[in-house]
Design a protein around this motif. Structure first.
Motif, mmCIF file in Angstrom:
data_model
loop_
_atom_site.group_PDB
_atom_site.id
_atom_site.type_symbol
_atom_site.label_atom_id
_atom_site.label_comp_id
_atom_site.label_asym_id
_atom_site.label_seq_id
_atom_site.Cartn_x
_atom_site.Cartn_y
_atom_site.Cartn_z
ATOM 1 N N ALA A 75 0.819 -1.202 0.000
ATOM 2 C CA ALA A 75 0.000 0.000 0.000
ATOM 3 C C ALA A 75 0.856 1.257 0.000
ATOM 4 O O ALA A 75 1.914 1.319 0.635
ATOM 5 C CB ALA A 75 -0.916 -0.005 1.218
ATOM 6 N N VAL A 76 0.394 2.250 -0.726
ATOM 7 C CA VAL A 76 1.030 3.564 -0.747
ATOM 8 C C VAL A 76 0.001 4.561 -0.246
ATOM 9 O O VAL A 76 -1.041 4.772 -0.885
ATOM 10 C CB VAL A 76 1.496 3.952 -2.165
ATOM 11 C CG1 VAL A 76 2.120 5.346 -2.150
ATOM 12 C CG2 VAL A 76 2.467 2.927 -2.715
ATOM 13 N N ARG A 77 0.275 5.147 0.879
ATOM 14 C CA ARG A 77 -0.700 6.059 1.471
ATOM 15 C C ARG A 77 -0.645 7.379 0.726
ATOM 16 O O ARG A 77 0.313 8.151 0.851
ATOM 17 C CB ARG A 77 -0.409 6.245 2.963
ATOM 18 C CG ARG A 77 -1.437 7.100 3.684
ATOM 19 C CD ARG A 77 -1.138 7.156 5.172
ATOM 20 N NE ARG A 77 -2.089 8.007 5.867
ATOM 21 C CZ ARG A 77 -3.285 7.637 6.269
ATOM 22 N NH1 ARG A 77 -3.679 6.404 6.035
ATOM 23 N NH2 ARG A 77 -4.074 8.471 6.897
ATOM 24 N N THR A 78 -1.697 7.640 -0.047
ATOM 25 C CA THR A 78 -1.711 8.869 -0.851
ATOM 26 C C THR A 78 -2.716 9.882 -0.330
ATOM 27 O O THR A 78 -2.488 11.077 -0.418
ATOM 28 C CB THR A 78 -2.061 8.537 -2.311
ATOM 29 O OG1 THR A 78 -3.335 7.869 -2.343
ATOM 30 C CG2 THR A 78 -1.004 7.643 -2.923
ATOM 31 N N SER A 79 -3.857 9.428 0.160
ATOM 32 C CA SER A 79 -4.877 10.348 0.673
ATOM 33 C C SER A 79 -5.830 9.555 1.549
ATOM 34 O O SER A 79 -5.723 8.336 1.682
ATOM 35 C CB SER A 79 -5.650 10.995 -0.472
ATOM 36 O OG SER A 79 -6.468 10.033 -1.115
ATOM 37 N N ALA A 80 -6.793 10.265 2.107
ATOM 38 C CA ALA A 80 -7.782 9.595 2.947
ATOM 39 C C ALA A 80 -8.759 8.766 2.132
ATOM 40 O O ALA A 80 -9.556 8.020 2.680
ATOM 41 C CB ALA A 80 -8.546 10.635 3.768
ATOM 42 N N LEU A 81 -8.702 8.879 0.801
ATOM 43 C CA LEU A 81 -9.667 8.192 -0.046
ATOM 44 C C LEU A 81 -9.230 6.802 -0.456
ATOM 45 O O LEU A 81 -9.988 6.066 -1.063
ATOM 46 C CB LEU A 81 -9.936 9.040 -1.306
ATOM 47 C CG LEU A 81 -10.543 10.425 -1.038
ATOM 48 C CD1 LEU A 81 -10.713 11.172 -2.361
ATOM 49 C CD2 LEU A 81 -11.877 10.300 -0.322
ATOM 50 N N GLY A 82 -7.997 6.421 -0.189
ATOM 51 C CA GLY A 82 -7.579 5.097 -0.587
ATOM 52 C C GLY A 82 -6.089 4.952 -0.585
ATOM 53 O O GLY A 82 -5.351 5.826 -0.123
ATOM 54 N N SER A 83 -5.611 3.829 -1.134
ATOM 55 C CA SER A 83 -4.190 3.521 -1.109
ATOM 56 C C SER A 83 -3.488 3.873 -2.407
ATOM 57 O O SER A 83 -2.302 3.623 -2.554
ATOM 58 C CB SER A 83 -4.010 2.026 -0.826
ATOM 59 O OG SER A 83 -4.643 1.276 -1.849
ATOM 60 N N GLY A 84 -4.231 4.415 -3.357
ATOM 61 C CA GLY A 84 -3.601 4.756 -4.614
ATOM 62 C C GLY A 84 -3.743 3.691 -5.669
ATOM 63 O O GLY A 84 -3.288 3.851 -6.794
ATOM 64 N N PHE A 85 -4.408 2.561 -5.342
ATOM 65 C CA PHE A 85 -4.609 1.493 -6.313
ATOM 66 C C PHE A 85 -6.026 1.574 -6.868
ATOM 67 O O PHE A 85 -6.685 2.600 -6.789
ATOM 68 C CB PHE A 85 -4.336 0.151 -5.653
ATOM 69 C CG PHE A 85 -2.871 -0.030 -5.308
ATOM 70 C CD1 PHE A 85 -1.970 -0.475 -6.265
ATOM 71 C CD2 PHE A 85 -2.396 0.284 -4.044
ATOM 72 C CE1 PHE A 85 -0.628 -0.636 -5.962
ATOM 73 C CE2 PHE A 85 -1.065 0.129 -3.737
ATOM 74 C CZ PHE A 85 -0.159 -0.326 -4.700
ATOM 75 N N GLU A 86 -6.528 0.476 -7.362
ATOM 76 C CA GLU A 86 -7.830 0.470 -8.013
ATOM 77 C C GLU A 86 -8.931 0.869 -7.034
ATOM 78 O O GLU A 86 -8.873 0.555 -5.852
ATOM 79 C CB GLU A 86 -8.125 -0.909 -8.578
ATOM 80 C CG GLU A 86 -8.142 -2.016 -7.529
ATOM 81 C CD GLU A 86 -8.253 -3.395 -8.144
ATOM 82 O OE1 GLU A 86 -9.175 -4.126 -7.725
ATOM 83 O OE2 GLU A 86 -7.435 -3.719 -9.010
ATOM 84 N N PRO A 87 -9.958 1.580 -7.504
ATOM 85 C CA PRO A 87 -11.035 2.022 -6.608
ATOM 86 C C PRO A 87 -11.906 0.847 -6.170
ATOM 87 O O PRO A 87 -11.967 -0.179 -6.842
ATOM 88 C CB PRO A 87 -11.811 2.994 -7.484
ATOM 89 C CG PRO A 87 -11.553 2.542 -8.879
ATOM 90 C CD PRO A 87 -10.135 2.033 -8.882
ATOM 91 N N ASP B 69 -15.754 -0.013 -3.688
ATOM 92 C CA ASP B 69 -16.912 0.505 -2.956
ATOM 93 C C ASP B 69 -17.138 -0.339 -1.710
ATOM 94 O O ASP B 69 -17.545 -1.503 -1.814
ATOM 95 C CB ASP B 69 -18.164 0.458 -3.837
ATOM 96 C CG ASP B 69 -18.060 1.364 -5.049
ATOM 97 O OD1 ASP B 69 -17.517 2.474 -4.898
ATOM 98 O OD2 ASP B 69 -18.512 0.950 -6.129
ATOM 99 N N PRO B 70 -16.873 0.204 -0.516
ATOM 100 C CA PRO B 70 -17.099 -0.549 0.717
ATOM 101 C C PRO B 70 -18.577 -0.827 0.942
ATOM 102 O O PRO B 70 -19.448 -0.036 0.565
ATOM 103 C CB PRO B 70 -16.548 0.368 1.811
ATOM 104 C CG PRO B 70 -15.663 1.339 1.103
ATOM 105 C CD PRO B 70 -16.262 1.522 -0.257
ATOM 106 N N GLY B 71 -18.861 -1.945 1.534
ATOM 107 C CA GLY B 71 -20.222 -2.327 1.899
ATOM 108 C C GLY B 71 -20.184 -3.596 2.724
ATOM 109 O O GLY B 71 -19.183 -4.308 2.743
ATOM 110 N N LEU B 72 -21.263 -3.875 3.433
ATOM 111 C CA LEU B 72 -21.296 -5.060 4.295
ATOM 112 C C LEU B 72 -21.372 -6.330 3.453
ATOM 113 O O LEU B 72 -22.273 -6.488 2.631
ATOM 114 C CB LEU B 72 -22.491 -4.993 5.239
ATOM 115 C CG LEU B 72 -22.387 -3.948 6.363
ATOM 116 C CD1 LEU B 72 -23.696 -3.862 7.125
ATOM 117 C CD2 LEU B 72 -21.250 -4.303 7.307
#
Length: 422
Positions: free
Chosen positions: A60-72, A74-77
């Motif tokens: 993981a590469v921490r780029t922003s609060a939105l993700g790790s910089g890899f493919e997007p 959608d979180p869900g249960l």
């Protein structure tokens, strides 16, 4: 008037330190941190899981609060938690199925302790202690000093059995699960919910009896005579009532009610009646062994046995909503323990023989346990015994303890536990 109205210090629940004797049940090794962890976090496993994730997803590469910089994504249960998709669950006892065994025990103990009080009047002699739960109470009156001095000689006489019973005494210092399992098949891999219910009962009995001990202190037998010389070290708390007796008779009554069939009747040869007898005989043996060891007076077991049976009956009531305690007349002193009242032969309690009497568990069981009370009440037309057995088959209350009772009951009367029952 001293009282305890909430047991708020109990919320820490730091780990059931009194349950170290439970290690023989391998099915509960997961209590200490998860299967295969050896009782705590495993650094090798943690590193392996970290590397495994990186192998799947890359580092993981921490780029922003939105993700790790890899493919997007959608979180869900992933697991269903509600009738509405992607919504948080509403509170329900059904979630007991999604927490661990120790948490279930903690929740069950909390249910039982809610509203339970222990009160004593320290300015009035003899000291009496009242244990109350939801307007139902049991009062214990501490026997006189002369009773304990007379019973000290009885304790010394029981020392003759120490060599014969030493292995039992040592094995019963902690919770006596193997001894209960010798009567009923209680392997936790077979009846895990029954074992959890037993742990609730043991912890509740332990907390309550310690409050009673502290409210009406009685020194150990060795404080009354240097001739006692107990075979194991005295515990760091008082003698009366006996904690072992309280827990043992609470477990016997709870297991008897949990396994009580709907059609038991009054047949002495019925398998359940035989089990009932053996459960209380085992409780008597466990309690009496503490007198043999030099740690308790027989009168400690009298008070402990009746307190334990009462606590078990309250636990079942909290679980099921069924009042299993039989209907009796005020003259029976059913809801209080006084040394002077417990004479089946009505001998003089003030005589030396009366004060030094041994513990007779049969008398206490016949006047306190649900089966005997239910039988006597059914004879009087008040509480048919078969109705008691049938009522215990109910779904249980919609609480943590109600859920646990329902699951434990299914271990004895269900043909396997279906997921839908959860």
């Amino acid at each position: 008037m001293a009282s305890n109205t909430g047991f708020t210090g109990f919320t820490g629940f730091t780990g059931f330190t009194g349950f170290t004797g439970f290690t023989g049940f391998t099915g509960f090794t997961g209590f200490s941190g998860g299967p295969g962890t050896g009782g705590g976090p495993n650094p090798l496993l943690a590193d392996a899981l970290t590397r495994s994730r990186e192998g799947h997803l890359g580092r993981a590469v921490r780029t922003s609060a939105l993700g790790s910089g890899f493919e997007p994504f959608d979180p869900g249960l992933i697991r269903r938690w509600s009738g509405v998709e992607n919504s948080l669950p509403t509170p329900s006892s059904r979630w007991m199925a999604r927490v661990g065994p120790l948490v279930r025990v903690q929740l069950g103990v909390t249910d039982m302790m809610s509203g339970l009080t222990v009160k004593s009047d320290e300015e009035k002699l003899p000291i009496s202690v009242k244990v109350e739960k939801d307007s139902t109470s049991f009062t214990l009156e501490r026997p006189a000093f002369e009773v304990f001095t007379a019973q000290t000689r009885r304790v010394e006489s029981w020392a003759a059995l120490r060599a014969e019973r030493s292995t039992e005494i040592l094995a019963q210092i902690g919770p006596q699960f193997p001894f209960w399992s010798s009567v009923l098949h209680l392997n936790p891999e077979i009846v895990p919910y029954t074992v959890e219910l037993m742990m609730v009962m043991l912890e509740v009995a332990s907390v309550v009896v310690q409050k009673v001990k502290f409210a009406a202190p009685v020194p150990r037998p060795s404080e009354f005579s240097a001739r006692i010389q107990p075979m194991i070290e005295n515990p760091g708390f008082f003698a009366w009532p006996s904690g072992h007796a309280t827990q043992a008779f609470a477990i016997a009554e709870m297991l008897a009610l949990l396994t009580m069939p709907a059609n038991v009747g009054n047949t002495a040869t019925h398998p359940w009646v035989q089990a009932w007898r053996q459960l209380f005989a085992q409780a008597d043996r466990i309690a009496t062994n503490r007198v043999v060891a030099g740690l308790h007076f027989p009168v400690d077991n009298e008070a402990g046995s009746e307190l334990g049976i009462w606590l078990a009956q309250q636990l079942v009531r909290v679980c099921t909503g069924v009042q299993v305690r039989g209907q009796v007349t005020p003259e029976s002193n059913f809801d209080q323990y006084r040394f002077e009242d417990r004479f089946k032969d009505r001998s003089n309690p003030s005589s030396p023989e009366g004060r030094a009497r041994d513990f007779s568990y049969i008398w206490h069981v016949e006047n306190q346990a649900s089966y005997k009370r239910g039988y006597q009440a059914s004879v009087k037309g008040e509480l048919p015994l078969y109705e008691l057995g049938k009522s215990l088959d109910g779904s249980g209350k919609s609480t943590s303890l109600g859920w646990l009772w329902r699951m434990a009951r299914a271990e004895w009367f269900g043909l396997g536990i279906e997921p839908a029952q959860r």
